[in-house]
Motif scaffolding. Structure first.
Motif, short mmCIF file in Angstrom:
data_model
loop_
_atom_site.label_atom_id
_atom_site.label_comp_id
_atom_site.label_asym_id
_atom_site.label_seq_id
_atom_site.Cartn_x
_atom_site.Cartn_y
_atom_site.Cartn_z
N VAL A 181 -14.09 -3.52 -10.45
CA VAL A 181 -14.43 -4.78 -9.78
C VAL A 181 -15.68 -5.38 -10.40
N ARG A 182 -16.70 -4.58 -10.62
CA ARG A 182 -17.94 -5.08 -11.20
C ARG A 182 -17.70 -5.66 -12.60
N ARG A 183 -16.88 -4.99 -13.38
CA ARG A 183 -16.59 -5.46 -14.73
C ARG A 183 -15.91 -6.83 -14.71
N HIS A 184 -14.98 -7.01 -13.79
CA HIS A 184 -14.26 -8.28 -13.73
C HIS A 184 -15.12 -9.39 -13.13
N LEU A 185 -16.10 -9.04 -12.32
CA LEU A 185 -16.95 -10.06 -11.73
C LEU A 185 -18.00 -10.59 -12.69
N ALA A 186 -18.16 -9.95 -13.83
CA ALA A 186 -19.26 -10.30 -14.74
C ALA A 186 -19.26 -11.77 -15.13
N GLY A 187 -18.08 -12.36 -15.30
CA GLY A 187 -18.03 -13.77 -15.69
C GLY A 187 -17.49 -14.68 -14.62
N ALA A 188 -17.45 -14.21 -13.39
CA ALA A 188 -16.80 -14.97 -12.32
C ALA A 188 -17.75 -15.98 -11.67
N ARG A 189 -17.20 -17.13 -11.31
CA ARG A 189 -17.91 -18.09 -10.48
C ARG A 189 -17.48 -17.92 -9.02
N ILE A 190 -16.25 -17.49 -8.81
CA ILE A 190 -15.68 -17.35 -7.46
C ILE A 190 -15.02 -15.99 -7.36
N VAL A 191 -15.18 -15.33 -6.22
CA VAL A 191 -14.42 -14.11 -5.97
C VAL A 191 -13.70 -14.25 -4.64
N LEU A 192 -12.41 -13.99 -4.67
CA LEU A 192 -11.61 -13.92 -3.45
C LEU A 192 -11.52 -12.43 -3.12
N ALA A 193 -12.27 -12.03 -2.11
CA ALA A 193 -12.49 -10.61 -1.81
C ALA A 193 -11.53 -10.14 -0.75
N THR A 194 -10.55 -9.36 -1.14
CA THR A 194 -9.54 -8.86 -0.21
C THR A 194 -10.05 -7.64 0.53
N LYS A 195 -9.45 -7.39 1.69
CA LYS A 195 -9.85 -6.26 2.54
C LYS A 195 -9.76 -4.95 1.78
N GLY A 196 -10.78 -4.11 1.97
CA GLY A 196 -10.78 -2.79 1.36
C GLY A 196 -11.52 -2.73 0.04
#
Length: 341
Positions: A36-51
């Motif tokens: 998750v951290r690796r994919h968030l590195a370039g993100a402007r928006i995160v849709l955070a699903t339960k769990g």
């Protein structure tokens, strides 16, 4: 402007289509924190699903993050304090599936009060028709009663609790009471709900207790041994909020001992519900696998709604469902640099 959706869920396709107007949409291939951290590195928006926990470490791995959104009404897997400290708005999908949850709640209330599920189990299990009919036509032998002679209590009168109150009015319970420290009494009166001064006062009067509160530090364990002991012995409990709101061991004890008459639970402290959970062996409990808000229509509505709320935020419009409004006027600009403020 990249959007990351932390888990691929079929119903989020509509949200994905909307969010592609802002740029690429990516899914995390698995939900391990490092992934998750690796994919968030370039993100402007995160849709955070339960769990999938979005905590300070996850946020620090995303220097360009401008908004965190939960596709559900609940958002307890997102660290709101950490997001607020970093100037990141958090959007929840509050109210998007309120009708679906309210209808499900009414269904479980009727199933409990009229003993529908219990009678079905016995008849399907091969019990004698006449014997089953005798047991279930004698109110002194089994739980059950008319709502028109019952006091129904709603704990939590937010989007869902208010919908429940409105729909319950059609069934005409004898008395409709509620507890919500954040709702003015005048607003409760508009719903036909008599607002109680405190939780125990509400519980002591309840024939049917409905829980519709979010999971927060304040509501975790809200319904514990003291509250269960305050319920009348005839009382029924329905939880369509979050499992952690109820002290499950205390509830099991109350159900096993006959301290309360029955319960309907759609949510649990541990999901999936363990196969050895004592709740599974109790015949005065209705168990469902966290489906209160799930219908074909509500899934489509939820996906579209969260997509539209994120688009509004990206356009600079304060979105519906903003969890930490205090950051809105000092938020990071969407077109700003990747470095945090």
């Amino acid at each position: 402007m990249t959007t990351v959706i932390t888990k691929r869920l079929g119903y989020l396709a509509a949200a994905e289509r909307l969010l592609r107007a802002l740029g690429p949409v990516e899914y995390c291939p698995d939900q391990r924190p490092e992934t998750v951290r690796r994919h968030l590195a370039g993100a402007r928006i995160v849709l955070a699903t339960k769990g999938v926990t979005i905590d300070g470490d996850a946020l620090d791995a995303a220097p360009g993050l401008r908004v965190v959104a939960a596709p559900t009404a609940g958002f307890d897997w997102i660290d709101i304090t950490a997001a607020t400290a970093r100037g990141i708005p958090v959007i929840a999908n509050t109210g998007a599936a309120a009708d679906a949850v309210a209808e499900f709640t009414l269904g479980t209330v009727l199933a409990l009060t009229r003993r529908i599920v219990a009678a079905d189990r016995e008849l399907r299990g091969g019990a004698d028709w006449a014997a089953v009919r005798d047991r279930y036509s004698r109110a002194d032998l089994r739980i059950g009663g008319d709502l028109t002679t019952s006091t129904v209590a709603i704990v939590g009168l937010g989007h869902i609790g208010r919908k429940v109150a409105q729909k319950l009015a059609v069934l005409r319970p004898a008395t409709l009471i509620g507890y919500d420290p954040f709702l003015p009494a005048a607003h409760a009166a508009e719903l036909g709900v008599e607002l109680c001064a405190d939780l125990l006062d509400c519980v002591r009067r309840a024939d049917v207790l409905l829980l519709h509160v979010p999971l927060t530090a304040r509501t975790a364990g809200l319904v514990g041994a003291e509250v269960l002991a305050a319920l009348p012995p005839r009382a029924l409990l329905v939880n369509c909020s979050r499992g952690e709101v109820v002290d499950e061991p205390a509830l099991v004890e109350a159900l096993e001992s006959g301290r309360i008459a029955g319960a309907a639970l759609d949510v649990f402290a541990e999901e999936p519900l363990p196969v050895d959970s004592p709740l599974r062996r109790l015949d005065n409990v209705i168990l469902t696998p966290h489906i209160a808000g799930v219908t074909a229509q509500s899934d489509e509505t939820r996906a579209r709604e969260i997509g539209e709320r994120v688009l509004a935020a990206a356009a600079g419009t304060r979105p519906v469902g903003l969890v930490n409004p205090e950051v809105w006027d000092n938020r990071r600009p969407f077109d700003g640099p990747l470095e945090p403020k």
